[in-house]
Design a protein around this motif. Structure first.
Motif, mmCIF file in Angstrom:
data_model
loop_
_atom_site.group_PDB
_atom_site.id
_atom_site.type_symbol
_atom_site.label_atom_id
_atom_site.label_comp_id
_atom_site.label_asym_id
_atom_site.label_seq_id
_atom_site.Cartn_x
_atom_site.Cartn_y
_atom_site.Cartn_z
ATOM 1 N N HIS A 64 32.879 -103.195 -64.321
ATOM 2 C CA HIS A 64 33.293 -103.538 -65.687
ATOM 3 C C HIS A 64 34.330 -104.651 -65.667
ATOM 4 O O HIS A 64 34.250 -105.596 -66.453
ATOM 5 N N THR A 126 21.418 -91.017 -73.160
ATOM 6 C CA THR A 126 21.631 -92.389 -73.624
ATOM 7 C C THR A 126 21.995 -93.306 -72.462
ATOM 8 O O THR A 126 21.449 -94.406 -72.333
ATOM 9 N N ARG A 140 20.524 -110.636 -75.873
ATOM 10 C CA ARG A 140 21.123 -109.473 -76.514
ATOM 11 C C ARG A 140 22.179 -108.892 -75.576
ATOM 12 O O ARG A 140 22.130 -107.740 -75.205
ATOM 13 N N LEU A 142 25.258 -107.272 -73.768
ATOM 14 C CA LEU A 142 26.083 -106.111 -74.097
ATOM 15 C C LEU A 142 27.497 -106.566 -74.432
ATOM 16 O O LEU A 142 28.058 -107.433 -73.754
ATOM 17 N N GLN A 143 28.056 -105.982 -75.446
ATOM 18 C CA GLN A 143 29.408 -106.330 -75.858
ATOM 19 C C GLN A 143 30.419 -105.621 -74.964
ATOM 20 O O GLN A 143 30.313 -104.403 -74.765
ATOM 21 N N ASN A 145 33.438 -104.586 -75.357
ATOM 22 C CA ASN A 145 34.164 -103.453 -75.943
ATOM 23 C C ASN A 145 33.267 -102.222 -76.082
ATOM 24 O O ASN A 145 33.731 -101.095 -75.972
ATOM 25 N N ASN A 146 31.956 -102.420 -76.305
ATOM 26 C CA ASN A 146 31.034 -101.286 -76.365
ATOM 27 C C ASN A 146 30.854 -100.658 -74.983
ATOM 28 O O ASN A 146 30.803 -99.437 -74.853
ATOM 29 N N ILE A 147 30.752 -101.492 -73.969
ATOM 30 C CA ILE A 147 30.628 -100.991 -72.603
ATOM 31 C C ILE A 147 31.903 -100.253 -72.211
ATOM 32 O O ILE A 147 31.850 -99.206 -71.565
ATOM 33 N N GLU A 148 33.032 -100.779 -72.627
ATOM 34 C CA GLU A 148 34.311 -100.113 -72.333
ATOM 35 C C GLU A 148 34.353 -98.722 -72.973
ATOM 36 O O GLU A 148 34.798 -97.756 -72.350
ATOM 37 N N LYS A 149 33.843 -98.603 -74.194
ATOM 38 C CA LYS A 149 33.796 -97.294 -74.863
ATOM 39 C C LYS A 149 32.867 -96.336 -74.124
ATOM 40 O O LYS A 149 33.181 -95.154 -73.969
ATOM 41 N N LEU A 150 31.718 -96.845 -73.680
ATOM 42 C CA LEU A 150 30.787 -96.011 -72.914
ATOM 43 C C LEU A 150 31.414 -95.568 -71.587
ATOM 44 O O LEU A 150 31.262 -94.419 -71.177
ATOM 45 N N ARG A 153 34.027 -92.884 -72.361
ATOM 46 C CA ARG A 153 33.380 -91.599 -72.679
ATOM 47 C C ARG A 153 32.794 -90.953 -71.423
ATOM 48 O O ARG A 153 32.875 -89.732 -71.256
#
Length: 172
Positions: A64, A126, A140, A142-143, A145-150, A153
């Motif tokens: 990441h 998922t 497309r 990957l963003q 900040n979205n990867i960071e959230k995944l 989690r």
């Protein structure tokens, strides 16, 4: 092949501490199993899967930080799969878990009377789906900040599952 190369490069270029966080738990009960080699082997296998999970999530964080988002997702998937297999081994007392576990097999493993596991199972599904996309569409992207959230989690779920693993080990 490119997926494996970036993971290998991360391993070679970074020093990572791979000691499990709850090694003391297993050290304290290790003496109990000297009389029963099967139980000793079972607990060592659980520890090995836990270590793999820790190893994969550390590599996911490295990927990441290097903006290798697809590799990060793959490593998150591997970390979750290793932790689920550790719990599977502990629950069913088998040294060799199935290579792949279905969602129907994972649900009873992570679901308890006090902690519902459906959200964990859906998240695992998922991550499996996202990490298995062979042809990553560069248009497309990957963003971050979205990867960071995944990733966050995934770490939360791993910590929750690790606590269950640890608590179950202490009860025995």
């Amino acid at each position: 092949m490119a997926r494996n190369r970036s993971i290998t490069e991360a391993h070679c270029n970074h020093q990572v501490d791979f000691n499990p966080r709850f090694q003391g738990c297993y050290d304290s009960i290790q003496s109990e199993f000297k009389h029963n080699p099967d139980d000793y082997r079972l607990h060592n296998t659980i520890l090995d899967y836990h270590q793999h999970s820790t190893y994969h999530i550390k590599l996911a964080n490295i990927m990441h930080s290097h903006n290798q988002f697809q590799a990060c997702l793959i490593l998150c998937d591997w970390a979750l799969a290793s932790m689920v297999k550790a719990i599977y081994i502990q629950k069913y007392h088998v040294v060799h878990p199935p290579k792949e576990l279905t969602m129907n097999e994972i649900l009873p493993i992570v679901h308890t009377s006090t902690e519902p596991g459906l959200d964990i199972v859906l998240f695992i599904g998922t991550i499996q789906h996202m990490s298995s996309i062979e042809e990553f569409n560069q248009n497309r992207a990957l963003q971050p900040n979205n990867i960071e959230k995944l990733l966050q989690r995934t770490e939360e779920i791993l910590e929750e599952l690790e606590n269950r693993l640890k608590n179950d080990a202490e009860l025995k």
